[in-house]
Design a protein around this motif. Sequence first.
Motif, PDB file in Angstrom:
ATOM      1  N   ARG A 139       0.832  -1.203   0.000  1.00  0.00           N
ATOM      2  CA  ARG A 139       0.000   0.000   0.000  1.00  0.00           C
ATOM      3  C   ARG A 139       0.870   1.258   0.000  1.00  0.00           C
ATOM      4  N   THR A 156      -3.688  -3.344  -3.486  1.00  0.00           N
ATOM      5  CA  THR A 156      -3.963  -1.925  -3.272  1.00  0.00           C
ATOM      6  C   THR A 156      -4.494  -1.351  -4.579  1.00  0.00           C
ATOM      7  N   VAL A 207      -6.077   6.576  -3.328  1.00  0.00           N
ATOM      8  CA  VAL A 207      -5.937   5.164  -2.978  1.00  0.00           C
ATOM      9  C   VAL A 207      -7.278   4.701  -2.442  1.00  0.00           C
TER      10      VAL A 207
END
Length: 285
Positions: free
Chosen positions: A69, A142, A86
Motif C-alpha cells: 500500500r 492496493t 488510494v
Amino acid sequence: MPHRAPHPARPARPSGPLPATPQRAVPPLAVPLLAGALLLAAGCAAPAGGSSDRAAAAPARELSAAELRAAAVTDAELGPGFTVTVIAPGHGETGPDGGRETADKPVCQPLLDAVAPAAGPAKAARASASPTPVSAVPYAETDLSVALAADPSGSLYGGLLGYRGDRAAELQAELEGLFAPCAEFGSAAPPPPADRSRGTTRTGHRLSRNDTPTPEGADAATGFTLTNESGAVVLAQRAVLARVGPALVMFSTVGVGAEPAPAPDERVVRHQVAKLRAAQKAGKS
C-alpha cells in the motif's frame, strides 16, 4: 493484468462503482484491477508484438500488505496535474467468497480474475496464510485511481497485486496464452447481496492485444483491450499490466460506445513500476 465496479466501472468485478474522478464521472464497467487486477498479462516466453521478459532481473522480495500500500504512487511524485486516490481496502467487495464473475470458457477465467480478482476478506486471508497458494487470488492488493487534469478522459484505474513465490510469473504465462482462445467469450456475475432481485448479469467480451513497451524496472509488460458488451452499452477497458518481481501492476482507462479508451499514461505506469521496484529492493542485504 487488474483492477471494481458493477456492470459499468471496471471490467470484471461487478460489485461497487469506483469513485468518479473530479473531472468526469466514469460510467460503470464490468471490469483492475485492480485488483483491479484490473489486469493485463505479461509472459515469461513473450510472443512477438506484445510483452517482453527481462530474464536477468534480480530476485525481488515480497512486500507485506502495508508495504504494498505504501508503494502506491502519489500525486506529489507524479507532479502537477495528477490527483491520486488510494481506494480503501474492501471497496467494491460483494461479501466473503462471493461475487466472482465466471467465464463461460474456463480457460478465460484467469483473465477475469486478473482484471478484477473477486476475493472476499476470508478468501484473501486464506491465500495469505497458505504456504503454497494455487489460486489467482493475491495475498495483498492496493487499488487506486489517477485523475489527469489536462485530459479527464485519460483518467486511470489501477492496482498493485502481491503474490507468493512464482505465482505472478505463472499468471503471466497463463494470460499470455489467452489472446487466441479468449478473443471472444462471455461471463456471468451474481447480483450484489443488497439487490438479489437484479438477477445474474451476463456480459460478452472481446480481447485484443496492444503493442506495449516494457517500462524500465519491470520484468515484463503487456497491453490489451477488453470490451464488455451487456445490453445496449459497449464499454472498453484498455490496460497495461506489468510484472515487477512477485507483484503485478495494472493500469486501465475506459471508453464508452464509439469513444475509444486512450492508452494508459506512460508516466504513471513508469513511476509506479519504479516505486514498486525500489520498495522491493529496500531492506535487502
